[in-house]
Design a protein around this motif. Structure first.
Motif, PDB file in Angstrom:
ATOM      1  N   THR A 176      63.307  64.808  83.933  1.00 14.63           N
ATOM      2  CA  THR A 176      63.045  65.507  85.177  1.00 14.63           C
ATOM      3  C   THR A 176      62.506  66.907  84.915  1.00 14.63           C
ATOM      4  O   THR A 176      61.545  67.358  85.555  1.00 14.63           O
ATOM      5  CB  THR A 176      64.328  65.588  86.025  1.00 14.63           C
ATOM      6  OG1 THR A 176      64.824  64.258  86.251  1.00 14.63           O
ATOM      7  CG2 THR A 176      64.060  66.261  87.361  1.00 14.63           C
ATOM      8  N   LYS A 180      58.834  68.459  85.718  1.00 10.11           N
ATOM      9  CA  LYS A 180      58.718  69.713  86.461  1.00 10.11           C
ATOM     10  C   LYS A 180      57.754  70.660  85.767  1.00 10.11           C
ATOM     11  O   LYS A 180      56.906  71.310  86.404  1.00 10.11           O
ATOM     12  CB  LYS A 180      60.094  70.350  86.595  1.00 10.11           C
ATOM     13  CG  LYS A 180      60.097  71.643  87.399  1.00 10.11           C
ATOM     14  CD  LYS A 180      61.517  72.197  87.528  1.00 10.11           C
ATOM     15  CE  LYS A 180      61.513  73.486  88.359  1.00 10.11           C
ATOM     16  NZ  LYS A 180      62.887  74.049  88.496  1.00 10.11           N
ATOM     17  N   ARG A 183      54.110  69.317  86.163  1.00 11.18           N
ATOM     18  CA  ARG A 183      53.591  69.568  87.514  1.00 11.18           C
ATOM     19  C   ARG A 183      53.229  71.034  87.700  1.00 11.18           C
ATOM     20  O   ARG A 183      52.199  71.368  88.319  1.00 11.18           O
ATOM     21  CB  ARG A 183      54.613  69.137  88.560  1.00 11.18           C
ATOM     22  CG  ARG A 183      54.157  69.395  89.998  1.00 11.18           C
ATOM     23  CD  ARG A 183      55.213  68.956  90.999  1.00 11.18           C
ATOM     24  NE  ARG A 183      54.807  69.256  92.367  1.00 11.18           N
ATOM     25  CZ  ARG A 183      55.046  70.415  92.971  1.00 11.18           C
ATOM     26  NH1 ARG A 183      55.682  71.392  92.320  1.00 11.18           N
ATOM     27  NH2 ARG A 183      54.656  70.624  94.211  1.00 11.18           N
ATOM     28  N   LYS A 188      46.280  74.251  90.822  1.00 10.96           N
ATOM     29  CA  LYS A 188      46.600  74.065  92.237  1.00 10.96           C
ATOM     30  C   LYS A 188      45.521  73.288  92.977  1.00 10.96           C
ATOM     31  O   LYS A 188      45.796  72.557  93.926  1.00 10.96           O
ATOM     32  CB  LYS A 188      46.835  75.425  92.885  1.00 10.96           C
ATOM     33  CG  LYS A 188      48.073  76.138  92.344  1.00 10.96           C
ATOM     34  CD  LYS A 188      48.253  77.496  92.989  1.00 10.96           C
ATOM     35  CE  LYS A 188      49.529  78.166  92.505  1.00 10.96           C
ATOM     36  NZ  LYS A 188      49.536  78.409  91.052  1.00 10.96           N
ATOM     37  N   ARG A 191      46.333  69.511  92.804  1.00  6.71           N
ATOM     38  CA  ARG A 191      47.609  68.956  93.251  1.00  6.71           C
ATOM     39  C   ARG A 191      47.505  68.108  94.509  1.00  6.71           C
ATOM     40  O   ARG A 191      48.294  67.183  94.710  1.00  6.71           O
ATOM     41  CB  ARG A 191      48.622  70.086  93.468  1.00  6.71           C
ATOM     42  CG  ARG A 191      49.031  70.753  92.169  1.00  6.71           C
ATOM     43  CD  ARG A 191      50.212  71.668  92.392  1.00  6.71           C
ATOM     44  NE  ARG A 191      50.467  72.484  91.207  1.00  6.71           N
ATOM     45  CZ  ARG A 191      51.408  73.407  91.129  1.00  6.71           C
ATOM     46  NH1 ARG A 191      52.194  73.633  92.184  1.00  6.71           N
ATOM     47  NH2 ARG A 191      51.565  74.110  90.032  1.00  6.71           N
ATOM     48  N   SER A 192      46.557  68.418  95.367  1.00  2.56           N
ATOM     49  CA  SER A 192      46.411  67.646  96.604  1.00  2.56           C
ATOM     50  C   SER A 192      45.356  66.556  96.480  1.00  2.56           C
ATOM     51  O   SER A 192      45.070  65.864  97.462  1.00  2.56           O
ATOM     52  CB  SER A 192      46.051  68.577  97.767  1.00  2.56           C
ATOM     53  OG  SER A 192      44.839  69.258  97.498  1.00  2.56           O
ATOM     54  N   TYR A 208      63.612  58.464  83.061  1.00  9.88           N
ATOM     55  CA  TYR A 208      63.527  59.211  84.323  1.00  9.88           C
ATOM     56  C   TYR A 208      64.229  58.439  85.442  1.00  9.88           C
ATOM     57  O   TYR A 208      64.973  59.027  86.237  1.00  9.88           O
ATOM     58  CB  TYR A 208      62.056  59.437  84.668  1.00  9.88           C
ATOM     59  CG  TYR A 208      61.792  60.049  86.021  1.00  9.88           C
ATOM     60  CD1 TYR A 208      62.364  61.264  86.397  1.00  9.88           C
ATOM     61  CD2 TYR A 208      60.957  59.413  86.940  1.00  9.88           C
ATOM     62  CE1 TYR A 208      62.120  61.823  87.643  1.00  9.88           C
ATOM     63  CE2 TYR A 208      60.694  59.966  88.183  1.00  9.88           C
ATOM     64  CZ  TYR A 208      61.281  61.170  88.528  1.00  9.88           C
ATOM     65  OH  TYR A 208      61.025  61.721  89.766  1.00  9.88           O
ATOM     66  N   ASN A 219      68.986  58.437  95.914  1.00  7.84           N
ATOM     67  CA  ASN A 219      68.219  57.700  94.921  1.00  7.84           C
ATOM     68  C   ASN A 219      68.676  56.248  94.881  1.00  7.84           C
ATOM     69  O   ASN A 219      69.687  55.879  95.464  1.00  7.84           O
ATOM     70  CB  ASN A 219      68.368  58.343  93.536  1.00  7.84           C
ATOM     71  CG  ASN A 219      67.763  59.731  93.484  1.00  7.84           C
ATOM     72  OD1 ASN A 219      66.558  59.903  93.584  1.00  7.84           O
ATOM     73  ND2 ASN A 219      68.615  60.738  93.344  1.00  7.84           N
ATOM     74  N   ARG A 229      57.227  58.023  91.517  1.00  6.50           N
ATOM     75  CA  ARG A 229      56.613  59.232  92.036  1.00  6.50           C
ATOM     76  C   ARG A 229      57.422  60.437  91.581  1.00  6.50           C
ATOM     77  O   ARG A 229      58.628  60.332  91.334  1.00  6.50           O
ATOM     78  CB  ARG A 229      56.539  59.211  93.569  1.00  6.50           C
ATOM     79  CG  ARG A 229      55.659  58.116  94.128  1.00  6.50           C
ATOM     80  CD  ARG A 229      55.623  58.145  95.641  1.00  6.50           C
ATOM     81  NE  ARG A 229      54.866  59.279  96.170  1.00  6.50           N
ATOM     82  CZ  ARG A 229      53.546  59.291  96.295  1.00  6.50           C
ATOM     83  NH1 ARG A 229      52.834  58.246  95.906  1.00  6.50           N
ATOM     84  NH2 ARG A 229      52.933  60.332  96.809  1.00  6.50           N
ATOM     85  N   TYR A 230      56.730  61.577  91.460  1.00  7.05           N
ATOM     86  CA  TYR A 230      57.420  62.838  91.235  1.00  7.05           C
ATOM     87  C   TYR A 230      56.761  63.885  92.123  1.00  7.05           C
ATOM     88  O   TYR A 230      55.561  64.160  91.998  1.00  7.05           O
ATOM     89  CB  TYR A 230      57.343  63.275  89.770  1.00  7.05           C
ATOM     90  CG  TYR A 230      58.015  64.615  89.536  1.00  7.05           C
ATOM     91  CD1 TYR A 230      59.395  64.706  89.455  1.00  7.05           C
ATOM     92  CD2 TYR A 230      57.262  65.789  89.453  1.00  7.05           C
ATOM     93  CE1 TYR A 230      60.025  65.923  89.288  1.00  7.05           C
ATOM     94  CE2 TYR A 230      57.889  67.015  89.284  1.00  7.05           C
ATOM     95  CZ  TYR A 230      59.274  67.080  89.204  1.00  7.05           C
ATOM     96  OH  TYR A 230      59.895  68.305  89.053  1.00  7.05           O
ATOM     97  N   LYS A 231      57.531  64.445  93.043  1.00 11.87           N
ATOM     98  CA  LYS A 231      57.038  65.464  93.969  1.00 11.87           C
ATOM     99  C   LYS A 231      55.749  65.019  94.662  1.00 11.87           C
ATOM    100  O   LYS A 231      54.797  65.784  94.809  1.00 11.87           O
ATOM    101  CB  LYS A 231      56.807  66.787  93.245  1.00 11.87           C
ATOM    102  CG  LYS A 231      58.046  67.384  92.603  1.00 11.87           C
ATOM    103  CD  LYS A 231      59.080  67.782  93.644  1.00 11.87           C
ATOM    104  CE  LYS A 231      60.274  68.465  93.003  1.00 11.87           C
ATOM    105  NZ  LYS A 231      61.311  68.858  93.985  1.00 11.87           N
ATOM    106  N   GLY A 232      55.707  63.757  95.062  1.00 13.48           N
ATOM    107  CA  GLY A 232      54.549  63.227  95.767  1.00 13.48           C
ATOM    108  C   GLY A 232      53.428  62.726  94.884  1.00 13.48           C
ATOM    109  O   GLY A 232      52.458  62.153  95.380  1.00 13.48           O
TER     110      GLY A 232
END
Length: 335
Positions: A176, A180, A183, A188, A191-192, A208, A219, A229-232
């Motif tokens: 995790t 982090k 990511r 930036k 990211r989207s 994970y 969870n 997925r991680y943070k979307g």
């Protein structure tokens, strides 16, 4: 158009099936993570265009000297290397498998229908796709006779880049925290992007997944698998991906991703040759000729954490590195 193979009775439908598997039978392709350029005989280039900052204060009479920003064009090369599959077999050894189609006459393949032909072709294709999947990821090309050094894979090519973003996860003691840090190092602007993916090995995802399951709430239980997925950001697992390497980059089967492959099925009229070893022999052979190479388009869009015992991605190679803080965040520093 059906592909013709001389001296056999194989029809186009069967041949096209095996050719497709041989060219795309690996997870990078099957999951749409890489753009494959077909029909490359010698080499091709991935064109890259970058621009500098261009906005400035308004001037009533701008001069040439007021010009700001530029266009920078460069290329990444894809140069497929030759390799092949070649195996010899005795069709009579398989007659009992196809009992309802017992072959008659000397030319076994002239008598067997497509279902029986596919039974043998499937065995070949499964092995070919397994080996191609590993080469697309981990392959290394070396001149000579070493059959394990056929082509440069994505990780090999990316490690040669001068501008990949290396994330230091040496202080991150869980998957995790590693995710982090990765990511946080993603630009930036990326990211989207809907094509953004995090790629890791099956074993690393299992770690994970276990970490998420061990949490008390929100969870999956031990009977379910947590979402990839991680943070979307969607996580993709690839069987051939090595443990200890996490990559975040843009992935697409079209040209707007960061992974590229060039392939060529050499000499289309005889790309799969199936025939007797000799006139007096009962043995037949399969011979499949191919060319392939891979590369990445932009190193700065390749964010990697390499926490293997012997890492291949090193801070001395990449021009941008990321370092984790004790809290697990990352910051980018230029060389």
């Amino acid at each position: 158009m059906a592909i013709r193979v001389d001296n056999t009775s194989y029809n186009g439908e069967v041949l096209e099936r095996i050719l497709t598997v041989a060219a795309t039978g690996n997870e990078l392709v099957e999951k749409g993570l890489i753009h494959v350029i077909p029909g490359v005989e010698k080499k091709t280039s991935i064109p890259r265009l970058k621009t500098g900052k261009m906005l400035q204060k308004r001037k009533e009479d701008p001069q040439v000297t007021d010009s700001k920003g530029d266009f920078s064009y460069s290329e990444q090369t894809l140069e497929p290397h030759d390799f092949m599959a070649f195996t010899v077999f005795n069709p009579r050894a398989f007659e009992q498998i196809w009992r309802k189609w017992q072959p008659k006459g000397n030319l076994v393949f002239a008598q067997l229908p497509p279902e029986a032909q596919n039974a043998l072709l499937d065995a070949l294709s499964k092995q070919v796709q397994f080996e191609l999947g590993d080469h697309y990821v981990n392959g290394e090309y070396v001149d000579g006779t070493d059959d394990t050094k056929l082509m440069d894979g994505i990780l090999t090519q990316a490690a040669k880049a001068k501008d990949y973003v290396l994330v230091d996860v040496s202080k991150a003691d869980t998957m995790t925290k590693k995710l982090k840090a990765v990511r946080a190092a993603i630009p930036k602007a990326m990211r989207s992007n809907p094509d953004l993916r995090i790629i890791m090995s099956v074993d690393d995802f299992d770690k994970y997944d276990d970490e998420l399951t061990e949490r008390e709430s929100k969870n999956a239980s031990e009977t379910e698998v947590n979402r990839k997925r991680y943070k979307g950001i969607t996580i993709e697992t690839v069987a051939a991906w090595p443990d200890g390497v996490i990559v975040a980059t843009l992935c697409s089967p079209d040209a707007d991703g960061n992974f590229f492959a060039a392939v060529n099925l050499q000499n289309d009229e005889s790309v799969i040759q199936i025939d007797k070893v000799s006139n007096a022999s009962e043995l037949y052979f399969f011979k499949l000729l191919m060319k392939a190479d891979t590369n990445i388009a932009f190193g700065e869009e390749f964010i990697v954490a390499d926490f293997r015992t012997t890492p291949k991605f090193k801070a001395s190679t990449g021009s941008s590195t990321g370092g984790t803080t004790q809290g697990g965040g990352a910051s980018e520093t230029g060389k």
